[in-house]
Design a protein around this motif. Structure first.
Motif, PDB file in Angstrom:
ATOM      1  N   UNK A 126       0.840  -1.202   0.000  1.00  0.00           N
ATOM      2  CA  UNK A 126       0.000   0.000   0.000  1.00  0.00           C
ATOM      3  C   UNK A 126       0.873   1.251   0.000  1.00  0.00           C
ATOM      4  N   UNK A 127       1.873   1.300   0.864  1.00  0.00           N
ATOM      5  CA  UNK A 127       2.742   2.473   0.975  1.00  0.00           C
ATOM      6  C   UNK A 127       3.469   2.758  -0.332  1.00  0.00           C
ATOM      7  N   UNK A 128       3.949   1.705  -0.993  1.00  0.00           N
ATOM      8  CA  UNK A 128       4.667   1.869  -2.259  1.00  0.00           C
ATOM      9  C   UNK A 128       3.747   2.454  -3.332  1.00  0.00           C
ATOM     10  N   UNK A 129       2.537   1.875  -3.485  1.00  0.00           N
ATOM     11  CA  UNK A 129       1.592   2.398  -4.479  1.00  0.00           C
ATOM     12  C   UNK A 129       1.153   3.811  -4.110  1.00  0.00           C
ATOM     13  N   UNK A 130       0.948   4.063  -2.846  1.00  0.00           N
ATOM     14  CA  UNK A 130       0.541   5.387  -2.373  1.00  0.00           C
ATOM     15  C   UNK A 130       1.575   6.431  -2.778  1.00  0.00           C
ATOM     16  N   UNK A 131       2.846   6.120  -2.552  1.00  0.00           N
ATOM     17  CA  UNK A 131       3.946   7.042  -2.875  1.00  0.00           C
ATOM     18  C   UNK A 131       4.032   7.270  -4.386  1.00  0.00           C
ATOM     19  N   UNK A 132       3.851   6.208  -5.182  1.00  0.00           N
ATOM     20  CA  UNK A 132       3.907   6.334  -6.637  1.00  0.00           C
ATOM     21  C   UNK A 132       2.790   7.249  -7.152  1.00  0.00           C
ATOM     22  N   UNK A 133       1.581   7.067  -6.640  1.00  0.00           N
ATOM     23  CA  UNK A 133       0.420   7.826  -7.122  1.00  0.00           C
ATOM     24  C   UNK A 133       0.414   9.259  -6.586  1.00  0.00           C
ATOM     25  N   UNK A 134       0.700   9.436  -5.305  1.00  0.00           N
ATOM     26  CA  UNK A 134       0.550  10.762  -4.692  1.00  0.00           C
ATOM     27  C   UNK A 134       1.852  11.534  -4.574  1.00  0.00           C
ATOM     28  N   UNK A 135       2.976  10.829  -4.600  1.00  0.00           N
ATOM     29  CA  UNK A 135       4.258  11.483  -4.378  1.00  0.00           C
ATOM     30  C   UNK A 135       4.559  11.685  -2.902  1.00  0.00           C
ATOM     31  N   UNK A 136       3.666  11.200  -2.042  1.00  0.00           N
ATOM     32  CA  UNK A 136       3.809  11.333  -0.598  1.00  0.00           C
ATOM     33  C   UNK A 136       3.729   9.964   0.068  1.00  0.00           C
ATOM     34  N   UNK A 137       4.336   9.843   1.224  1.00  0.00           N
ATOM     35  CA  UNK A 137       4.119   8.639   2.022  1.00  0.00           C
ATOM     36  C   UNK A 137       2.750   8.774   2.677  1.00  0.00           C
ATOM     37  N   UNK A 138       2.133   7.677   3.083  1.00  0.00           N
ATOM     38  CA  UNK A 138       0.847   7.791   3.785  1.00  0.00           C
ATOM     39  C   UNK A 138       0.930   8.677   5.031  1.00  0.00           C
ATOM     40  N   UNK A 139       2.031   8.585   5.780  1.00  0.00           N
ATOM     41  CA  UNK A 139       2.188   9.402   6.997  1.00  0.00           C
ATOM     42  C   UNK A 139       2.239  10.888   6.663  1.00  0.00           C
ATOM     43  N   UNK A 140       3.005  11.242   5.651  1.00  0.00           N
ATOM     44  CA  UNK A 140       3.100  12.641   5.244  1.00  0.00           C
ATOM     45  C   UNK A 140       1.750  13.152   4.744  1.00  0.00           C
ATOM     46  N   UNK A 141       1.064  12.314   3.977  1.00  0.00           N
ATOM     47  CA  UNK A 141      -0.270  12.698   3.505  1.00  0.00           C
ATOM     48  C   UNK A 141      -1.202  12.965   4.682  1.00  0.00           C
ATOM     49  N   UNK A 142      -1.184  12.058   5.652  1.00  0.00           N
ATOM     50  CA  UNK A 142      -2.072  12.192   6.813  1.00  0.00           C
ATOM     51  C   UNK A 142      -1.806  13.511   7.543  1.00  0.00           C
ATOM     52  N   UNK A 143      -0.543  13.892   7.633  1.00  0.00           N
ATOM     53  CA  UNK A 143      -0.197  15.149   8.290  1.00  0.00           C
ATOM     54  C   UNK A 143      -0.644  16.363   7.481  1.00  0.00           C
ATOM     55  N   UNK A 144      -0.659  16.236   6.137  1.00  0.00           N
ATOM     56  CA  UNK A 144      -1.057  17.364   5.288  1.00  0.00           C
ATOM     57  C   UNK A 144      -2.559  17.444   5.087  1.00  0.00           C
ATOM     58  N   UNK A 145      -3.252  16.312   5.171  1.00  0.00           N
ATOM     59  CA  UNK A 145      -4.708  16.310   5.180  1.00  0.00           C
ATOM     60  C   UNK A 145      -5.413  16.344   3.847  1.00  0.00           C
ATOM     61  N   UNK A 146      -6.591  16.903   3.873  1.00  0.00           N
ATOM     62  CA  UNK A 146      -7.584  16.780   2.805  1.00  0.00           C
ATOM     63  C   UNK A 146      -7.242  17.551   1.532  1.00  0.00           C
ATOM     64  N   UNK A 147      -6.285  18.421   1.559  1.00  0.00           N
ATOM     65  CA  UNK A 147      -5.962  19.239   0.388  1.00  0.00           C
ATOM     66  C   UNK A 147      -5.572  18.403  -0.829  1.00  0.00           C
ATOM     67  N   UNK A 148      -5.155  17.171  -0.627  1.00  0.00           N
ATOM     68  CA  UNK A 148      -4.699  16.336  -1.730  1.00  0.00           C
ATOM     69  C   UNK A 148      -5.719  15.285  -2.171  1.00  0.00           C
ATOM     70  N   UNK A 149      -6.975  15.430  -1.798  1.00  0.00           N
ATOM     71  CA  UNK A 149      -8.006  14.464  -2.187  1.00  0.00           C
ATOM     72  C   UNK A 149      -8.690  14.929  -3.466  1.00  0.00           C
TER      73      UNK A 149
END
Length: 191
Positions: free
Chosen positions: A162-185
């Motif tokens: 999951x983490x690998x695909x998440x990073x490929x698609x979003x450019x962020x790790x899941x943890x970093x995304x969680x800290x940045x929040x909804x702006x990337x949905x």
């Protein structure tokens, strides 16, 4: 009794169904059922009714699909979204996506895959991954599940996958995304 089915582009959630039902009721168009991506009417609409309905649907981002290719692509998308978001029966989760799509659409997967790639400019598999990652983003935003629970919920073989695909698609790790929040949905129909 005969039912007329209209396929509708961009319907991806329960709120979409409610919005379409509301339009049908307000326009006094009798219907049997509204599902994701389709409206089952009691009688075939006249050309004027269909145009009026399409105009109303357009105001909320939907449209009636009139050609066979568009209908097929929309069916593929609807089924992929359900599978990606784990909104299918448990036995469906045990079969691969190609079998699932072929069985539900009654075409060979190679045909569906080629058509989808030609029309959408991406593979069915890429679309599936993008949908799963968007669901993971949603679950991360809620903050009620661990990454391990999210991986399990979305049928990943593990957190690292999951983490690998998440990073490929979003450019962020899941943890970093969680800290940045909804702006990337993104809305599902914009993926």
């Amino acid at each position: 009794m005969i039912t007329t089915t209209l396929l509708v582009k961009n319907m991806v959630c329960h709120r979409c169904i409610l919005a379409v039902e509301n339009i049908l009721k307000n326009n006094l168009i009798p219907f049997r059922k509204v599902n994701i991506g389709e409206i089952r009417l009691m009688v075939a609409p006249s050309r004027n009714e269909k145009e009026r309905l399409n105009k109303e649907l357009n105001t909320i981002g939907f449209e009636i699909i009139d050609n066979n290719t568009g209908q097929l692509i929309e069916k593929i998308k609807t089924l992929v979204i359900k599978m990606a978001r784990n909104e299918v029966d448990e036995e469906v989760n045990r079969i691969n996506m190609s079998t699932y799509l072929s069985a539900n659409i009654h075409h060979e997967y190679t045909y569906l895959s080629g058509l989808f790639s030609f029309i959408e400019g991406r593979t069915i598999e890429n679309y599936f991954i993008e949908q799963r990652i968007e669901k993971a983003k949603e679950l991360l935003t809620y903050g009620q599940m661990t990454l391990s629970q999210i991986a399990c919920e979305l049928n990943y073989c593990g957190v690292s996958h999951l983490s690998k695909q998440f990073k490929i698609i979003t450019g962020l790790t899941p943890s970093l995304f969680k800290n940045q929040g909804i702006a990337h949905r993104f809305p599902i129909d914009k993926i």
